[in-house]
Write a protein that holds these residues in place. Structure first.
Motif, PDB file in Angstrom:
ATOM      1  N   LEU A   1       0.480  -1.661   0.048  1.00  0.00           N
ATOM      2  CA  LEU A   1       0.272  -0.044  -0.076  1.00  0.00           C
ATOM      3  C   LEU A   1       0.736   0.910   0.194  1.00  0.00           C
ATOM      4  O   LEU A   1       0.308   2.052  -0.212  1.00  0.00           O
ATOM      5  CB  LEU A   1      -0.808  -0.072   0.621  1.00  0.00           C
ATOM      6  N   GLY A   2       2.183   1.114   0.415  1.00  0.00           N
ATOM      7  CA  GLY A   2       3.285   2.578   0.655  1.00  0.00           C
ATOM      8  C   GLY A   2       3.357   2.973  -1.296  1.00  0.00           C
ATOM      9  O   GLY A   2       2.973   4.280  -0.394  1.00  0.00           O
ATOM     10  N   PRO A   3       3.457   2.730  -1.771  1.00  0.00           N
ATOM     11  CA  PRO A   3       3.591   3.680  -2.945  1.00  0.00           C
ATOM     12  C   PRO A   3       2.343   3.912  -3.812  1.00  0.00           C
ATOM     13  O   PRO A   3       2.664   5.079  -3.633  1.00  0.00           O
ATOM     14  CB  PRO A   3       3.942   2.583  -3.981  1.00  0.00           C
ATOM     15  N   SER A   4       1.226   3.057  -3.236  1.00  0.00           N
ATOM     16  CA  SER A   4      -0.129   3.714  -3.982  1.00  0.00           C
ATOM     17  C   SER A   4      -0.722   4.877  -2.478  1.00  0.00           C
ATOM     18  O   SER A   4      -1.295   6.265  -3.495  1.00  0.00           O
ATOM     19  CB  SER A   4      -1.496   3.135  -4.154  1.00  0.00           C
ATOM     20  N   ILE A   5      -0.235   4.794  -1.095  1.00  0.00           N
ATOM     21  CA  ILE A   5      -0.446   6.479  -0.631  1.00  0.00           C
ATOM     22  C   ILE A   5       0.724   7.195  -0.811  1.00  0.00           C
ATOM     23  O   ILE A   5       0.375   8.305  -0.876  1.00  0.00           O
ATOM     24  CB  ILE A   5      -0.638   5.765   0.880  1.00  0.00           C
ATOM     25  N   ALA A   6       2.010   7.108  -0.965  1.00  0.00           N
ATOM     26  CA  ALA A   6       2.861   7.646  -1.307  1.00  0.00           C
ATOM     27  C   ALA A   6       2.019   8.597  -2.581  1.00  0.00           C
ATOM     28  O   ALA A   6       2.641   9.422  -2.929  1.00  0.00           O
ATOM     29  CB  ALA A   6       4.062   7.531  -1.184  1.00  0.00           C
ATOM     30  N   PHE A   7       1.754   8.010  -3.477  1.00  0.00           N
ATOM     31  CA  PHE A   7       2.018   8.662  -4.631  1.00  0.00           C
ATOM     32  C   PHE A   7       0.399   9.497  -5.041  1.00  0.00           C
ATOM     33  O   PHE A   7       0.916  10.894  -5.339  1.00  0.00           O
ATOM     34  CB  PHE A   7       1.205   7.867  -5.870  1.00  0.00           C
ATOM     35  N   GLY A   8      -0.663   8.821  -3.802  1.00  0.00           N
ATOM     36  CA  GLY A   8      -1.477  10.186  -3.187  1.00  0.00           C
ATOM     37  C   GLY A   8      -1.293  11.159  -2.943  1.00  0.00           C
ATOM     38  O   GLY A   8      -1.760  12.684  -3.446  1.00  0.00           O
ATOM     39  N   LEU A   9       0.057  11.008  -1.832  1.00  0.00           N
ATOM     40  CA  LEU A   9       0.295  11.960  -0.924  1.00  0.00           C
ATOM     41  C   LEU A   9       1.333  13.311  -1.362  1.00  0.00           C
ATOM     42  O   LEU A   9       1.119  14.535  -1.569  1.00  0.00           O
ATOM     43  CB  LEU A   9       1.167  11.477   0.027  1.00  0.00           C
ATOM     44  N   SER A  10       2.161  12.379  -2.761  1.00  0.00           N
ATOM     45  CA  SER A  10       2.558  12.957  -3.420  1.00  0.00           C
ATOM     46  C   SER A  10       1.698  14.237  -4.739  1.00  0.00           C
ATOM     47  O   SER A  10       2.359  15.427  -4.521  1.00  0.00           O
ATOM     48  CB  SER A  10       3.277  12.759  -4.291  1.00  0.00           C
ATOM     49  N   SER A  11       1.222  13.386  -5.225  1.00  0.00           N
ATOM     50  CA  SER A  11       0.142  14.609  -6.050  1.00  0.00           C
ATOM     51  C   SER A  11      -0.528  15.911  -5.082  1.00  0.00           C
ATOM     52  O   SER A  11      -1.055  16.606  -5.415  1.00  0.00           O
ATOM     53  CB  SER A  11      -0.574  13.875  -6.668  1.00  0.00           C
ATOM     54  N   ALA A  12      -1.199  15.058  -3.996  1.00  0.00           N
ATOM     55  CA  ALA A  12      -2.070  16.339  -2.804  1.00  0.00           C
ATOM     56  C   ALA A  12      -0.913  17.296  -2.318  1.00  0.00           C
ATOM     57  O   ALA A  12      -1.627  18.433  -2.485  1.00  0.00           O
ATOM     58  CB  ALA A  12      -2.315  15.267  -1.829  1.00  0.00           C
ATOM     59  N   THR A  13      -0.017  16.947  -2.660  1.00  0.00           N
ATOM     60  CA  THR A  13       1.195  18.105  -2.095  1.00  0.00           C
ATOM     61  C   THR A  13       1.731  18.937  -2.811  1.00  0.00           C
ATOM     62  O   THR A  13       1.529  20.371  -3.162  1.00  0.00           O
ATOM     63  CB  THR A  13       2.971  17.276  -1.209  1.00  0.00           C
ATOM     64  N   PHE A  14       1.248  18.744  -4.463  1.00  0.00           N
ATOM     65  CA  PHE A  14       1.825  19.198  -5.043  1.00  0.00           C
ATOM     66  C   PHE A  14       0.620  20.516  -5.543  1.00  0.00           C
ATOM     67  O   PHE A  14       0.408  21.303  -5.780  1.00  0.00           O
ATOM     68  CB  PHE A  14       2.246  19.125  -6.583  1.00  0.00           C
ATOM     69  N   LEU A  15      -0.434  19.589  -5.220  1.00  0.00           N
ATOM     70  CA  LEU A  15      -1.492  20.364  -6.000  1.00  0.00           C
ATOM     71  C   LEU A  15      -2.511  21.128  -4.606  1.00  0.00           C
ATOM     72  O   LEU A  15      -2.280  22.929  -4.803  1.00  0.00           O
ATOM     73  CB  LEU A  15      -3.321  19.036  -5.304  1.00  0.00           C
ATOM     74  N   VAL A  16      -1.672  21.380  -3.497  1.00  0.00           N
ATOM     75  CA  VAL A  16      -1.453  22.315  -2.438  1.00  0.00           C
ATOM     76  C   VAL A  16      -0.640  23.331  -2.588  1.00  0.00           C
ATOM     77  O   VAL A  16      -1.124  24.656  -2.461  1.00  0.00           O
ATOM     78  CB  VAL A  16      -1.369  22.270  -1.034  1.00  0.00           C
ATOM     79  N   GLY A  23      -6.771  13.554 -10.671  1.00  0.00           N
ATOM     80  CA  GLY A  23      -6.071  12.401 -11.486  1.00  0.00           C
ATOM     81  C   GLY A  23      -5.154  11.371 -10.504  1.00  0.00           C
ATOM     82  O   GLY A  23      -6.001   9.659 -10.492  1.00  0.00           O
ATOM     83  N   GLY A  24      -4.231  12.120 -10.089  1.00  0.00           N
ATOM     84  CA  GLY A  24      -3.351  11.063  -9.093  1.00  0.00           C
ATOM     85  C   GLY A  24      -3.773  10.890  -8.610  1.00  0.00           C
ATOM     86  O   GLY A  24      -3.624   9.400  -7.999  1.00  0.00           O
ATOM     87  N   ILE A  25      -4.357  11.375  -7.278  1.00  0.00           N
ATOM     88  CA  ILE A  25      -5.727  11.470  -6.345  1.00  0.00           C
ATOM     89  C   ILE A  25      -6.097   9.646  -6.626  1.00  0.00           C
ATOM     90  O   ILE A  25      -6.385   8.958  -5.681  1.00  0.00           O
ATOM     91  CB  ILE A  25      -5.615  12.034  -5.134  1.00  0.00           C
ATOM     92  N   VAL A  26      -6.804  10.201  -7.905  1.00  0.00           N
ATOM     93  CA  VAL A  26      -8.434   9.368  -8.538  1.00  0.00           C
ATOM     94  C   VAL A  26      -7.107   7.978  -8.345  1.00  0.00           C
ATOM     95  O   VAL A  26      -8.040   6.594  -7.743  1.00  0.00           O
ATOM     96  CB  VAL A  26      -9.346   9.724  -9.185  1.00  0.00           C
ATOM     97  N   GLY A  27      -6.737   7.690  -9.453  1.00  0.00           N
ATOM     98  CA  GLY A  27      -6.128   6.833  -9.568  1.00  0.00           C
ATOM     99  C   GLY A  27      -5.323   5.500  -8.595  1.00  0.00           C
ATOM    100  O   GLY A  27      -5.244   4.730  -8.148  1.00  0.00           O
ATOM    101  N   ALA A  28      -4.492   7.006  -7.488  1.00  0.00           N
ATOM    102  CA  ALA A  28      -4.050   5.891  -6.322  1.00  0.00           C
ATOM    103  C   ALA A  28      -5.073   5.751  -5.453  1.00  0.00           C
ATOM    104  O   ALA A  28      -4.551   4.122  -5.062  1.00  0.00           O
ATOM    105  CB  ALA A  28      -3.756   7.097  -5.532  1.00  0.00           C
ATOM    106  N   ALA A  29      -5.897   5.717  -5.286  1.00  0.00           N
ATOM    107  CA  ALA A  29      -6.943   5.024  -4.899  1.00  0.00           C
ATOM    108  C   ALA A  29      -7.227   4.313  -5.575  1.00  0.00           C
ATOM    109  O   ALA A  29      -7.580   2.487  -4.145  1.00  0.00           O
ATOM    110  CB  ALA A  29      -8.288   6.093  -4.527  1.00  0.00           C
ATOM    111  N   GLY A  30      -7.535   3.971  -6.311  1.00  0.00           N
ATOM    112  CA  GLY A  30      -7.200   2.273  -6.927  1.00  0.00           C
ATOM    113  C   GLY A  30      -6.391   1.563  -6.847  1.00  0.00           C
ATOM    114  O   GLY A  30      -7.055   0.174  -7.215  1.00  0.00           O
ATOM    115  N   PHE A  31      -5.643   2.188  -7.306  1.00  0.00           N
ATOM    116  CA  PHE A  31      -3.916   1.457  -6.909  1.00  0.00           C
ATOM    117  C   PHE A  31      -4.434   0.633  -5.670  1.00  0.00           C
ATOM    118  O   PHE A  31      -4.089  -0.345  -5.660  1.00  0.00           O
ATOM    119  CB  PHE A  31      -2.812   2.103  -6.849  1.00  0.00           C
ATOM    120  N   ALA A  32      -4.281   1.533  -4.368  1.00  0.00           N
ATOM    121  CA  ALA A  32      -5.047   0.781  -2.942  1.00  0.00           C
ATOM    122  C   ALA A  32      -5.555   0.026  -3.282  1.00  0.00           C
ATOM    123  O   ALA A  32      -5.678  -1.723  -2.347  1.00  0.00           O
ATOM    124  CB  ALA A  32      -4.964   2.344  -2.303  1.00  0.00           C
TER     125      ALA A  32
END
Length: 430
Positions: free
Chosen positions: A149-164, A275-284
């Motif tokens: 689960l680490g990579p999917s959550i990490a990708f979501g966090l990364s996208s969220a950080t840059f989104l902010v 879109g990256g956050i949505v995709g990360a949720a599907g991955f997880a």
């Protein structure tokens, strides 16, 4: 097991977050920041090339940290990988631009990226072994999903950080200094991960092997002497996973964006990051379901299913994604990442189960990171030229070929669900 699962999940999330923020920054700003004289398209290709450097150093990390993990223990080695990743990532946030120090800037960037590759090359196998060697027999798939689960959550966090950062500052400020914030703030996460990992104990399987004086002097030599076939086939089996994942998480950030000479879909930066956050949720979600089912259906069957699905989904996703259509992009990236999650979920149990305890860290890490070169670095290097020549469908067709290769490789491996791992409880608990 709750503490071990939490430690493996937290550690891989933090390490892969550090690894992925580089990819997002490479797609968004590293071209003009570190390669300003090359122009938008060539600068982005150069930035992706520095991202790919890490994949060639990941096998080195699996050898170095695999040696330590098989000789000194899983826990101690995972602390070393976390520290190396944290220091390297923090330092990237401090690099002066090419306008300030010239060619030294991209050179420093490459060196630090290589160190990130060494660190993450030693991380995955250790985190996988942490859960696999602790888990009750019959539940290894279920518990080994936590490091996955680490990579999917990490990708979501990364996208969220840059989104902010994209929503709270102007494009000029983001390009000038805002991109540095995710790198600098990652040191806080590393501190949290270090605290968690210091609280866990060594795995019972390794402790038992140590008591029997089983650890070998050169695990790398022994794994290739006795199980070179498994190393190569494991790498081929996960090549699709890496290809789909890094095309989705790195290349699509520029493909879907508005950068001149690079963007194809013409979507805004916030839309691409959502879109990256949505995709990360599907991955997880796919990881959780697949890893859990692998205890009942077998690891190999789930991995075969995911790789076969990739043959169809690779081209389909690029046909679905249409210029200016955010919904089609969300669907396309989610399909790609769900396909990744199907074989990736059981992988943290499957690869360790293939290798003997005395060189398991090295063998699992080498197989995993060999896939990184074939499926991570190469697709990113050729994705832009394929798009220029054939459009997005060219990338999709290449991903389909990776799915076919991985299917053939996993068919040559054995099922491992019922393999006995030393010191694991004999039966599952309710």
């Amino acid at each position: 097991m709750s503490r071990i699962a939490g430690a493996s999940f937290a550690g891989t999330t933090i390490e892969f977050y550090d690894f992925f923020i580089y990819g997002t920054a490479a797609a968004l700003v590293f071209g003009p920041v570190f390669f300003p004289t090359l122009g938008p398209a060539a600068g982005t290709v150069a930035a992706f090339a520095t991202f790919g450097v890490a994949f060639f150093f990941r096998p080195l990390g699996s050898i170095v940290f695999g040696h330590l993990g098989d000789r000194l223990g899983r826990k101690r080695t995972l602390i070393y990988t976390l520290l190396l990743m944290g220091i390297s990532t923090f330092a990237i946030g401090l690099i002066p631009t090419a306008e300030s120090i010239g060619p030294a800037a991209p050179l420093i960037l490459v060196v630090l990226r290589a160190l990130q590759g060494v660190a993450v090359g030693g991380e995955w196998a250790g985190a996988a072994l942490l859960t696999t060697e602790f888990a009750p027999a019959g539940q290894r798939g279920r518990y080994s999903m936590f490091p996955q689960l680490g990579p999917s959550i990490a990708f979501g966090l990364s996208s969220a950080t840059f989104l902010v950062t994209a929503l709270t500052m102007s494009p000029a400020s983001f390009a000038a200094w805002g991109w540095r914030l995710p790198f600098l703030l990652s040191i806080v996460l590393v501190g949290i991960g270090l605290y968690i990992r210091l609280k866990i104990t060594e795995t019972p399987v390794f402790a038992q092997a140590l008591a029997r004086r089983e650890p070998v002097k050169l695990p790398f030599k022994d794994v290739f002497r006795h199980q070179w076939r498994e190393v190569l086939l494991a790498g081929g089996t996960l090549t699709m996973v890496f290809g789909f994942f890094y095309i989705s998480t790195v290349y699509l950030t520029s493909y879907a964006g508005q950068a001149k000479g690079v963007g194809v879909l013409g979507l805004s930066r916030p839309t691409v990051l959502v879109g990256g956050i949505v995709g990360a949720a599907g991955f997880a979600l796919a990881c959780v379901v697949s890893a859990t089912l692998s205890d009942r259906l077998g690891r190999r069957r789930l991995v075969v299913a995911g790789n076969l699905a990739a043959v169809v989904v690779g081209p389909l996703a690029f046909l679905i994604m249409q210029p200016g259509n955010a919904a089609s992009f969300f669907l396309g990236i989610t399909l790609l990442l769900v396909v990744v999650g199907i074989p990736y979920g059981p992988a943290a149990a499957y690869l360790p189960e293939l290798f003997q305890t005395r060189y398991r860290y090295t063998g699992a890490g080498m197989g995993y990171n060999l896939a990184g070169i074939l499926g991570g670095a190469l697709p990113l290097a050729i994705a832009a030229p394929l798009t220029a020549a054939y459009g997005g469908i060219g990338v999709g067709a290449y991903l389909a070929l990776l799915g076919l290769l991985s299917t053939l490789c996993v068919l040559a491996l054995r099922e491992t669900r019922d393999v006995v791992i030393d010191a694991a409880p004999a039966a599952a608990t309710a």
